[in-house]
Design an enzyme around this catalytic site. Structure first.
Site, PDB file in Angstrom:
ATOM      1  N   ASP A 127      -5.572  -3.181  -2.152  1.00 38.71           N
ATOM      2  CA  ASP A 127      -7.011  -3.128  -2.467  1.00 38.71           C
ATOM      3  C   ASP A 127      -7.254  -3.606  -3.896  1.00 38.71           C
ATOM      4  O   ASP A 127      -8.191  -4.364  -4.178  1.00 38.71           O
ATOM      5  CB  ASP A 127      -7.584  -1.719  -2.225  1.00 38.71           C
ATOM      6  CG  ASP A 127      -6.684  -0.599  -2.729  1.00 38.71           C
ATOM      7  OD1 ASP A 127      -5.510  -0.869  -3.067  1.00 38.71           O
ATOM      8  OD2 ASP A 127      -7.146   0.558  -2.794  1.00 38.71           O
ATOM      9  N   LYS A 135       0.888  -1.171   0.000  1.00 36.73           N
ATOM     10  CA  LYS A 135       0.000   0.000   0.000  1.00 36.73           C
ATOM     11  C   LYS A 135       0.920   1.214   0.000  1.00 36.73           C
ATOM     12  O   LYS A 135       0.895   2.064   0.889  1.00 36.73           O
ATOM     13  CB  LYS A 135      -0.915  -0.059   1.236  1.00 36.73           C
ATOM     14  CG  LYS A 135      -2.034   0.944   1.242  1.00 36.73           C
ATOM     15  CD  LYS A 135      -3.117   0.655   0.227  1.00 36.73           C
ATOM     16  CE  LYS A 135      -4.161   1.756   0.252  1.00 36.73           C
ATOM     17  NZ  LYS A 135      -5.114   1.681  -0.865  1.00 36.73           N
ATOM     18  N   ASP A 140      -2.267 -12.463   5.121  1.00 32.50           N
ATOM     19  CA  ASP A 140      -3.283 -13.201   5.876  1.00 32.50           C
ATOM     20  C   ASP A 140      -4.622 -13.102   5.129  1.00 32.50           C
ATOM     21  O   ASP A 140      -5.304 -14.107   4.882  1.00 32.50           O
ATOM     22  CB  ASP A 140      -3.389 -12.544   7.270  1.00 32.50           C
ATOM     23  CG  ASP A 140      -4.224 -13.361   8.234  1.00 32.50           C
ATOM     24  OD1 ASP A 140      -4.628 -14.480   7.869  1.00 32.50           O
ATOM     25  OD2 ASP A 140      -4.481 -12.872   9.354  1.00 32.50           O
TER      26      ASP A 140
END
Ligand code: NAD
Length: 352
Positions: free
Chosen positions: A219, A187, A243
């Site tokens: 995202d 990110k 995860d």
């Protein structure tokens, strides 16, 4: 070759499925002339029952002294009320951190024979799917500084250069052994730790000239996994992003009982386990699917023992058994042959 393996069956279906994986390992030993010896240790709820804590020093020491560790699963409703430091899951964290396992490998493979279980449309998945998520396991927000006051709580995502380098190198090395494509997920438009991550991926890239690398924001990666999952080969990412994305990728395959995982350190020592939990609802009934654990053993042979031919032989044996129409209850569809845990283990061992 001689290898000594620590078995940590754990709770619920753990003992059922680990027994079948051992059956398959023994069959590999006979076929390829290897000797596998085993030692069994307690961890999780069964350890709480026996000695009052989820992870005994003896278990950690025994695992460390072995050549590799095979874990079933831990936990169950019996121990859900325990205080957090006494919960069965603490055994997993204790084993991973106690053995310095920083690299989690989560393959998401959709077998052609089980394509009906995939929640995505046929035109999206095509012939099948084979993605490897390489997740950093011991850093990031799950381990950073944290705190809570009356009206504030915080968790910190922090990474050092060496922590990022070692996991990114694993990503490149694994991509080299596969289709030579690596997607680094971060990110970096917002997070400092991600900007450092991206710089390191770029800096190391010339050392792996055969690997094509690209970057995605997390995202977008989450979206691309359901929009066009076939664009991915290896995904390398930090702890929390990994995860979430590895669970998303595994759901695309639709069969939780089929997926293995590995947690490794730099010298390739590792702990291998199915991605599913202890499934207390079906424990001890000879209906759990042992294939995720059997495929975890294939990963052990490939990544810890460099036995690629043997690993492939297990994967092909599983494929053969599925081709022949045998299914445990969780992947059963009409016109297939329903088998139990033990019979599935027998079939794979015979197919070898
Ligand atoms: P789960 O994965 O155990 O079960 C989810 C569902 O999938 C259940 O219906 C179960 O019957 C089914 N299932 C799972 N594995 C299967 C298999 N091999 N064959 C056939 N069906 C299978 O997840 P859960 O119900 O959320 O958790 C149960 C317990 O497991 C909890 O105590 C949880 O904390 C623990 N858990 C442990 C691990 C681990 O040890 N790594 C991981 C996840 C959950």
């Amino acid at each position: 070759m001689k290898k000594h393996i620590a078995l940590v069956p754990g709770d619920g279906i753990g003992p059922d499925i680990v027994a079948e994986a051992v059956k398959v390992l023994d069959s590999v030993g006979r076929k390829f002339g290897h000797t596998f010896t085993y030692e069994t240790f307690l961890a999780g709820g069964c350890s709480i029952d026996a000695i009052g804590k989820p992870l005994a020093e003896e278990t950690l020491a025994g695992c460390k002294a072995s050549d590799s560790v095979l874990l079933g699963a831990v936990g169950g409703p019996k121990w859900d009320h325990m205080a957090s430091e006494l919960r069965p899951e603490k055994a997993l964290l204790g084993l991973r951190s106690g053995m310095g396992l920083f690299c989690n490998l989560r393959p998401a493979i959709l077998y052609g024979q089980l394509s009906g279980a995939c929640p995505l449309k046929n035109e999206i998945i095509g012939e099948g799917l084979d993605i490897m998520v390489v997740r950093e396991l011991t850093g990031g927000i799950y381990f950073g500084e944290r705190g809570r006051d009356k009206d504030k709580a915080y968790d910190t995502m922090s990474y050092t250069v060496s922590e990022i380098e070692r996991i990114v190198r694993k990503g490149y090395e694994i991509a080299q052994k596969r289709n030579k494509k690596m997607t680094s997920v971060d990110k970096a438009n917002i997070l400092n730790s991600s900007q450092l991550w991206r710089e390191i991926v770029e800096r190391l890239s010339p050392e792996y000239p055969d690997v094509v690398v690209n970057h995605l924001y997390v995202d977008n990666a989450a979206m691309q996994l359901v929009r066009n999952p076939r664009q991915f080969d290896v995904i390398v990412t930090e702890n929390m992003f990994g995860d979430i994305l590895s669970d998303e990728a595994s759901q695309i395959t639709g069969s939780i009982g089929m997926l293995p995982s590995a947690s490794l350190r730099s010298d390739n020592f590792g702990m291998y386990e199915p991605i599913h939990g202890s499934a207390p609802d079906i424990a001890g009934q000879d209906i759990a699917n042992p294939i995720a654990t059997i495929l975890s053993v294939a990963m052990m042979l490939r990544y810890s023992f460099a036995m690629e031919v043997e690993a492939k032989a297990i994967e092909e044996a599983v494929s053969k058994v599925l081709d022949a129409g045998y299914r445990t209850a969780d992947i059963f569809t009409e016109s297939m042959k329903k088998v139990g845990t033990k019979e599935m283990g027998d079939l794979v061992a015979q197919a070898l």
